[in-house]
Design a protein around this motif. Structure first.
Motif, short mmCIF file in Angstrom:
data_model
loop_
_atom_site.label_atom_id
_atom_site.label_comp_id
_atom_site.label_asym_id
_atom_site.label_seq_id
_atom_site.Cartn_x
_atom_site.Cartn_y
_atom_site.Cartn_z
N GLU A 1 0.86 -1.18 0.00
CA GLU A 1 0.00 0.00 0.00
C GLU A 1 0.90 1.23 0.00
OE1 GLU A 1 -3.28 0.49 -0.10
OE2 GLU A 1 -3.68 -1.66 -0.34
N GLU B 1 -2.75 3.50 -2.28
CA GLU B 1 -2.98 2.72 -3.50
C GLU B 1 -2.22 1.41 -3.43
OE1 GLU B 1 -2.42 3.14 -8.37
OE2 GLU B 1 -1.45 4.57 -7.00
N THR B 2 -2.87 0.33 -3.83
CA THR B 2 -2.20 -0.97 -3.86
C THR B 2 -1.38 -1.07 -5.13
OG1 THR B 2 -4.00 -2.01 -2.62
CG2 THR B 2 -2.54 -3.46 -3.86
N ARG B 3 -0.09 -1.34 -4.96
CA ARG B 3 0.80 -1.43 -6.12
C ARG B 3 1.50 -2.78 -6.12
NH1 ARG B 3 0.75 3.14 -8.73
NH2 ARG B 3 2.43 2.46 -10.12
#
Length: 466
Positions: free
Chosen positions: A96, A100-102
């Motif tokens: 995270e 945002e999840t990357r």
């Protein structure tokens, strides 16, 4: 814990070799030098945004202090394997970052007896693109499988590589039975096979034949007519393929054929009606008028010599003239009754019922209501022809006529208690009624079970235009 000096970053590696420095500097990905105990010993990033923490909180800190437990465990385990086995390792993980999840992938390489290099690459966009591409592929597969059009993929030899569900169902052949066979060996009727081969050769040679029409046989024996087109596509290796797309036009062909037959029936009915009028005029009014002319000539010849005889001839001429007038009026009523024009459908239908030799009940909402002329004319002749058939063939004791508007159509129904068994044969009065009604985009139904009477039902659109 006290962080070591910042000059211990990876941009000051153990070796002073300028080539190694240049290679490290050229790598755009973040690089971390980590000990087997999990402590960061150096790093190189192009932007501080690539770090999850401030730069001062990297060197000297443990991977478990900077990364989630699961990610830290994976990084440290991969690093220790790389050092012990002297083989590069690879891991993938998610983080995270700023809400945002990357997605990341890490390459781990041993760089000493007690440390390893961890090279990180953010492949979030690539993953998104792959997922979007997979969704598009899934969507395309769903469309191909569910589209009502026939689809077949063939190679440059015409060998089938795949078909969609619509083609499977239409042919009654499962997909696995198609694969590996030339497409013209299945489904296409025998007499069209050679033409299909020739058309494919033209397609392969760059002379596309455009839309081609072949006949096919369905599992139930029904003959299908299909329009086929072809599009050049390429597979993943770039090899040319042909996507054959077929549109079942059987229903359209049947409608076109029925229209052609209906037009032929209308022309034939028109010719027959003209011949009937000619015969009626010749046998009726024309003969009466000839008799009138003959009587008048006789009267003129005997007017001076025998006035009484001349008067008899003139009386006969008047009788013949009256008869001719009545016959002409009957003929005109059959073409288009004046009563229909002047007073409307209600009055004209009741006049028809009144002339019938059996009781005819007329049910109408309002005798004075008027509808478009074409609709009134068609409705009148439905009643007229239906009653004529009742009197000629039904052996009925009574009949009922119902006329009423319903939504946007005028419904006309004539029923009797006769013997039934009527059929709208081609060339018959009832067949002509069907053509007349359908010419106005109406519907015509005949229900006439043997022994149970006959019901003629017509629905005429009230928007019919001349």
């Amino acid at each position: 814990m006290t962080a070591p000096p910042r000059d211990e970053r990876l941009d000051r590696p153990a070796t002073s070799d300028s080539t190694a420095r240049a290679l490290v500097a050229a790598i755009p990905d973040p690089i971390f030098r980590i000990g087997v105990d999990g402590t960061y010993r150096g790093f190189k990033v192009d932007s501080e945004e690539d770090l999850l923490t401030p730069p001062d909180e990297v060197i000297g800190y443990s991977v478990h202090e900077r990364l989630p437990v699961g990610v830290a465990d994976a990084v440290l385990a991969a690093g220790r394997r790389a050092v012990s086995e002297q083989e590069p390792q690879h891991i993938e993980y998610t983080l995270e970052v700023r809400g945002e999840t990357r997605d990341y992938e890490g390459r781990v390489v041993a760089c000493g007896p007690d440390e390893f290099v961890f090279i990180v690459r953010d492949f979030t966009e690539r993953t998104r693109q792959e997922r979007e591409l997979e969704r598009e592929r899934d969507f395309s597969r769903a469309v191909v499988r569910s589209t009502p059009s026939f689809l077949a993929l063939v190679d440059t030899e015409g060998t089938l590589l795949g078909v969609n569900r619509a083609l499977e169902r239409a042919a009654g052949i499962p997909e696995e039975a198609w694969i590996g066979l030339p497409f013209w060996t299945l489904f296409i009727v025998e007499q069209d096979v050679e033409r299909a081969k020739h058309d494919f050769e033209r397609l392969r040679d760059g002379d596309a034949p455009g839309v081609v029409e072949y006949e096919h046989v369905a599992p139930d024996g029904e003959r299908l007519v299909v329009d086929w087109t072809a599009t050049i596509v390429h597979d993943a290796e770039g090899a040319p393929r042909f996507l054959l797309c077929g549109l079942d036009i059987t229903a359209r062909k049947q409608v076109e054929e029925e229209i052609r037959r209906s037009r032929a029936r209308i022309v034939s009915a028109g010719d027959a009606e003209r011949k009937r009028l000619e015969r009626n005029l010749h046998d009726g009014a024309q003969q009466n008028l000839v008799s009138v002319s003959h009587a008048v000539h006789l009267a003129l010849r005997e007017l001076r010599s025998d006035p009484d005889r001349a008067e008899q001839h003139l009386d006969r001429a008047l009788e013949e003239l009256t008869t001719a007038h009545e016959e002409l009026r009957e003929l005109a009523r059959g073409l288009h009754p004046q009563l229909l024009t002047l007073q409307g459908l209600g009055a004209a239908v009741r006049a028809l019922a009144g002339r019938a030799p059996i009781p005819v009940t007329v049910v109408m909402v309002d005798d004075g209501q008027r509808w478009p002329p074409l609709v009134e004319s068609a409705a009148y002749f439905v009643v007229s022809e239906a009653l004529t058939n009742v009197l000629k063939y039904a052996r009925a004791s009574s009949a009922t006529v119902r006329v009423a508007p319903r939504d946007d159509v005028l419904v006309v129904e004539v029923s009797d208690d006769g013997c039934g068994g009527a059929r709208p044969e081609v060339g018959s009065g009832l067949g002509g009624l069907r053509d007349r009604v359908e010419a106005l985009d109406g519907t015509f139904e005949l229900d006439s079970p043997p022994g149970a009477g006959t019901r003629v039902h017509a629905a005429l659109p009230l928007a019919a235009e001349p």
